[in-house]
Design a protein around this motif. Structure first.
Motif, PDB file in Angstrom:
ATOM      1  N   GLU A   1      -3.800  10.597  -2.913  1.00  0.00           N
ATOM      2  CA  GLU A   1      -4.098   9.293  -3.508  1.00  0.00           C
ATOM      3  C   GLU A   1      -3.672   8.174  -2.569  1.00  0.00           C
ATOM      4  O   GLU A   1      -2.640   8.275  -1.901  1.00  0.00           O
ATOM      5  N   THR A   2      -4.463   7.121  -2.562  1.00  0.00           N
ATOM      6  CA  THR A   2      -4.027   5.870  -1.918  1.00  0.00           C
ATOM      7  C   THR A   2      -4.103   4.780  -2.985  1.00  0.00           C
ATOM      8  O   THR A   2      -4.954   4.833  -3.875  1.00  0.00           O
TER       9      THR A   2
ATOM     10  N   LEU B   1      -3.822  14.658   1.264  1.00  0.00           N
ATOM     11  CA  LEU B   1      -3.707  13.225   0.952  1.00  0.00           C
ATOM     12  C   LEU B   1      -4.350  13.043  -0.416  1.00  0.00           C
ATOM     13  O   LEU B   1      -5.574  13.040  -0.553  1.00  0.00           O
TER      14      LEU B   1
ATOM     15  N   VAL C   1      -7.103  -1.039  -0.247  1.00  0.00           N
ATOM     16  CA  VAL C   1      -6.390  -0.098   0.626  1.00  0.00           C
ATOM     17  C   VAL C   1      -7.118  -0.131   1.962  1.00  0.00           C
ATOM     18  O   VAL C   1      -8.336   0.027   2.011  1.00  0.00           O
TER      19      VAL C   1
ATOM     20  N   LEU D   1       0.961   5.793  -0.546  1.00  0.00           N
ATOM     21  CA  LEU D   1       0.167   7.030  -0.526  1.00  0.00           C
ATOM     22  C   LEU D   1       0.857   8.105  -1.339  1.00  0.00           C
ATOM     23  O   LEU D   1       2.082   8.120  -1.455  1.00  0.00           O
ATOM     24  N   ARG D   2       0.070   9.015  -1.844  1.00  0.00           N
ATOM     25  CA  ARG D   2       0.628  10.206  -2.498  1.00  0.00           C
ATOM     26  C   ARG D   2       0.083  11.447  -1.799  1.00  0.00           C
ATOM     27  O   ARG D   2      -1.131  11.614  -1.682  1.00  0.00           O
ATOM     28  N   LEU D   3       1.007  12.270  -1.309  1.00  0.00           N
ATOM     29  CA  LEU D   3       0.643  13.531  -0.664  1.00  0.00           C
ATOM     30  C   LEU D   3       0.971  14.649  -1.638  1.00  0.00           C
ATOM     31  O   LEU D   3       1.868  14.509  -2.473  1.00  0.00           O
TER      32      LEU D   3
ATOM     33  N   VAL E   1      -2.998   2.644   5.746  1.00  0.00           N
ATOM     34  CA  VAL E   1      -2.827   4.104   5.611  1.00  0.00           C
ATOM     35  C   VAL E   1      -2.373   4.689   6.945  1.00  0.00           C
ATOM     36  O   VAL E   1      -1.456   5.526   7.002  1.00  0.00           O
TER      37      VAL E   1
ATOM     38  N   LEU F   1       1.175   6.755   7.561  1.00  0.00           N
ATOM     39  CA  LEU F   1       1.152   8.171   7.973  1.00  0.00           C
ATOM     40  C   LEU F   1       1.751   8.344   9.367  1.00  0.00           C
ATOM     41  O   LEU F   1       2.485   9.305   9.616  1.00  0.00           O
TER      42      LEU F   1
ATOM     43  N   GLN G   1       0.867  -1.185   0.000  1.00  0.00           N
ATOM     44  CA  GLN G   1       0.000   0.000   0.000  1.00  0.00           C
ATOM     45  C   GLN G   1       0.897   1.226   0.000  1.00  0.00           C
ATOM     46  O   GLN G   1       1.935   1.250   0.687  1.00  0.00           O
TER      47      GLN G   1
END
Ligand code: GLY
Length: 348
Positions: A286-287, A284, A260, A213-215, A265, A269, A211
């Motif tokens: 994208e996941t 946040l 996801v 993430l896109r910040l 997540v 984070l 998994q």
């Protein structure tokens, strides 16, 4: 379908790189994938980090990673020139940081191992870590700088590869291939990542879920690639030129599960915030969850297998190993020396 010299099954970074390289050497190439660049390549953060990802007992993988890393600048340059798409290859090194005393002890052991292998790493105090990357938390205890690691944007690489491949005369068929019989080509290359065993039963590749993430932040929010060990668990933050920060990634043995989860997540984070507290202000954006193709010894399978070629099982190093894998498969197609003998499927 028209007959081709080569039929590549799988449009992840491995398949696309092989297809492009084969086409530039004058072969007629068809690549089939319902969604090129859409699976593990889409998930990937794009760290080209053989030094900071080195793992005990995986020295053969390290040597392959270093050999492929050397090829990356030339590969990226040629790809950008052929496609007109910048791939955001960056070379500011990776900072590996430790959060607590146990994490620091683990990092010290890793530094000793890296030094023994002759790798270029510099030990940093907490203060030196923050001088190198001001967004790091005051709690960071110390770290290592692996200056030779690079990183790249794999989504741009996938787009550029499709364009460059088509510019070189290659053909992309947006279809899923379900059987190897009667494909209209002299050579078939299976580069279908975690899905490869569905075409080659018995190939010991399994799906390892990640998994990620896109910040989204302001450009330059984070200047360098950061890997952290936080209370024993690993996290990385990879900045893009447009302000995006990729935070990854879980390692889960759950088969073909791409959900996801709240827990995934949360853990990413939680750990990322411990080393770069400022991320809590960022969007946040994208996941996603992708499936790494894992093998029993963590080395990919690259070479002749039954009556096809295989290039799969790159696990955590698919982006890093793409240039070497492409050159190795294309060399094989031309009957040239084997560039990745340690990855021969004969070891299955
Ligand atoms: N190479 C990073 C990962 O697989 O998460």
């Amino acid at each position: 379908m028209n007959a081709s010299d080569v039929f590549v099954i799988g449009g992840g970074i491995a398949g696309l790189s092989i297809a492009w390289r084969a086409a530039t050497r004058g072969l007629t190439v068809t690549l089939a994938d319902p969604d090129p660049g859409g699976q593990a390549t889409h998930a990937s953060a794009g760290m080209l980090a053989p030094v900071s990802e080195v793992t005990y007992t995986e020295e053969p993988l390290l040597r392959l990673g270093l050999a492929s890393l050397e090829r990356w600048p030339g590969f990226a340059g040629e790809l950008e020139a052929s496609s007109g798409i910048p791939v955001d290859l960056r070379g500011d090194g990776t900072i590996e940081v430790a959060y607590d005393a146990d994490d620091l002890a683990q990092l010290d052991e890793l530094a000793a191992f890296e030094e023994k292998l002759g790798l270029r790493v510099e030990r940093l105090t907490g203060r030196q870590c923050r001088q190198a990357e001001p967004m790091l938390s005051p709690n960071v205890r110390g770290g290592l700088l692996a200056r030779d690691d690079l990183w790249v944007n794999p989504r741009r690489v996938a787009r550029a590869l499709q364009k460059a491949f088509q510019n070189a005369g290659g053909r992309i068929v947006r279809e899923r291939v379900t059987a190897l019989d009667d494909l209209p080509a002299d050579h078939v290359v299976v580069a279908a990542g975690a899905w490869s065993p569905s075409l080659l039963p018995g190939l010991p590749i399994r799906a390892v879920k990640g998994q990620i993430l896109r910040l989204r932040g302001p450009r330059g929010f984070l200047g360098t690639c950061v890997r952290g060990t936080v209370r024993g668990s690993e996290v990385y933050l990879v900045p893009r030129d447009d302000g995006e920060i990729v935070v990854g990634a879980t390692m889960e043995e759950l088969g073909f599960d791409t959900r996801v989860t709240a827990g995934g997540v949360y853990e990413l984070l939680r750990d990322a915030r411990e080393i770069v507290p400022g991320i809590t202000e960022l969007e946040l954006a994208e996941t996603f969850a992708g499936l790494r193709p894992g093998t029993p010894d963590n080395l990919p399978y690259v070479g002749r297998h039954r009556d096809v070629w295989v290039a799969a099982g790159h696990h955590r190093a698919g982006v890093l190993l793409a240039p070497l894998t492409a050159d190795a498969v294309v060399a094989g197609l031309f009957g040239e020396a084997d560039l990745m003998p340690e990855c021969s499927p004969a070891r299955i």
